[in-house]
Design an enzyme around this catalytic site. Structure first.
Site, short mmCIF file in Angstrom:
data_model
loop_
_atom_site.label_atom_id
_atom_site.label_comp_id
_atom_site.label_asym_id
_atom_site.label_seq_id
_atom_site.Cartn_x
_atom_site.Cartn_y
_atom_site.Cartn_z
CE LYS A 15 40.61 62.02 8.31
NZ LYS A 15 39.50 61.05 8.31
CB THR A 29 37.36 61.33 -2.82
OG1 THR A 29 36.21 62.18 -2.61
CG2 THR A 29 38.26 61.93 -3.88
N GLY A 62 34.56 57.38 0.75
CA GLY A 62 35.13 56.30 1.57
C GLY A 62 36.61 56.45 1.85
CB THR A 63 39.07 59.15 1.08
OG1 THR A 63 38.28 59.47 -0.04
CG2 THR A 63 40.52 59.12 0.67
N GLY A 64 38.20 58.49 3.93
CA GLY A 64 38.52 58.57 5.36
C GLY A 64 38.35 57.24 6.06
CB CYS A 65 35.73 54.60 5.72
SG CYS A 65 34.28 55.57 6.12
#
Ligand SMILES: Nc1ncnc2c1ncn2[C@@H]1O[C@H](COP(=O)(O)OP(=O)(O)OP(=O)(O)O)[C@@H](O)[C@H]1O
Ligand SMILES: Cc1ncc(COP(=O)(O)O)c(N)n1
Length: 273
Positions: A182, A215, A217-220
């Site tokens: 990512k 942003t 919580g984007t990865g979750c």
């Protein structure tokens, strides 16, 4: 006896931490599952006192509590996909690995919550080693951010080509089926770009850069959306590509709450402005 026929709805399991602020962790995962019409189940690994400004306390769950949560879901309901998020220490990681094996949990998405997007290490070196050597090889899809990809590949990542090299190195070294590196921690327009490698296809997933500070919580959300798509029967790359689109929409509908970094907006399809 009036027996209502239960619909065969896809089920996904999140094995992750709780974020009291609701922006990341199991809270983000369960919302993401719901908006993909997937029934969400959860096994909480740790409890964080957290808001848009950061984390003020973390309490690890007892390993027996983690075991029993996963057992309760898998023995009765059954899951078609799962994701792992914040696994605080070596004991929790080892416990989760054992349960994934015992219950033959399919379509595992590992979000290696090891280093934050700003580069702050979140778990100790022993946990990083156990995550790399025991959990990651079980992953169907691995979703490291820039810093996590640097640690797992041993390569410095500054450019798109570096991201590609890291994705291929991780795939080769750690034997995961597919890896999505990512770009949120990269500079400039690279922040909206991710690199996919599954041993055959090397793909660049591009979405417009969203100019927002919100942003959290984007990865979750990304890893949960991949797991939801896999639970619905999508192929690996389609699951990742669609999840990327979902995250992009969620960023464009991020919530301006709290004094710090607000969470991405999961419910945009229903709430018209
Ligand atoms: N400003 C942005 N505009 C568009 N896409 C973004 C932006 N920031 C992050 N992304 C995308 O969001 C996803 C998460 O990437 P990121 O590198 O932030 O992961 P992470 O560090 O695990 O997540 P988090 O930042 O929530 O801790 C990736 O698909 C990335 O491309
Ligand atoms: C309980 C918990 N799990 C994961 C994250 C990482 O969140 P992000 O998706 O922003 O990387 C977090 N901040 N809190």
């Amino acid at each position: 006896m009036n027996t209502t026929k239960t619909s065969k709805v896809p089920v996904a399991l999140t094995i992750a931490g709780s974020d009291s602020g609701g922006g990341a962790g199991i809270q983000a995962d369960l919302r993401t599952f719901a908006f993909h019409c997937v029934h969400g189940t959860s096994a909480i690994t740790c409890v964080t006192a957290q808001n848009t400004l950061g984390v003020t306390r973390v309490d690890a769950m007892a390993k027996e509590a983690i075991e029993q949560q996963i057992k309760a879901v898998c023995e009765d309901i059954g899951v078609q996909a799962a994701k792992t998020g914040m696994l605080l220490n070596q004991e929790i990681i080892t416990t989760v690995v054992k349960q994934i094996d015992t219950h033959a949990i399919p379509n595992l998405v590992v979000d290696p919550v090891m280093v934050s997007r700003t580069g702050a290490q979140l778990i100790d070196d022993e946990a990083v080693k156990t995550l790399r050597d025991s959990l990651i090889p079980l992953a169907t899809v691995l979703t490291p951010n820039r810093y996590e990809a640097q640690i797992l590949s041993g390569l410095e990542i500054k450019s798109l080509d570096d991201m590609k090299a890291a994705a291929q190195t991780i795939h080769e070294k750690l034997k995961v089926k597919a890896v999505l590196v990512k770009g949120g921690g990269m500079q400039g327009s690279l922040r909206g770009i991710d690199i996919w490698f599954d041993g055959k296809n090397l793909e660049t997933l591009f979405t417009q850069l969203v100019a927002t500070k919100n942003t959290h919580g984007t990865g979750c959300t990304l890893s949960a959306a991949i797991a939801a798509n896999l639970a619905r029967g999508d192929s690996l790359f389609k699951a990742a590509r669609q999840a990327k689109e979902y995250v992009s929409y969620a960023l464009n509908n991020a919530l301006d709450i709290g004094k710090g970094q607000g969470p991405v907006g999961h419910f945009f399809p229903l709430l018209k402005k």
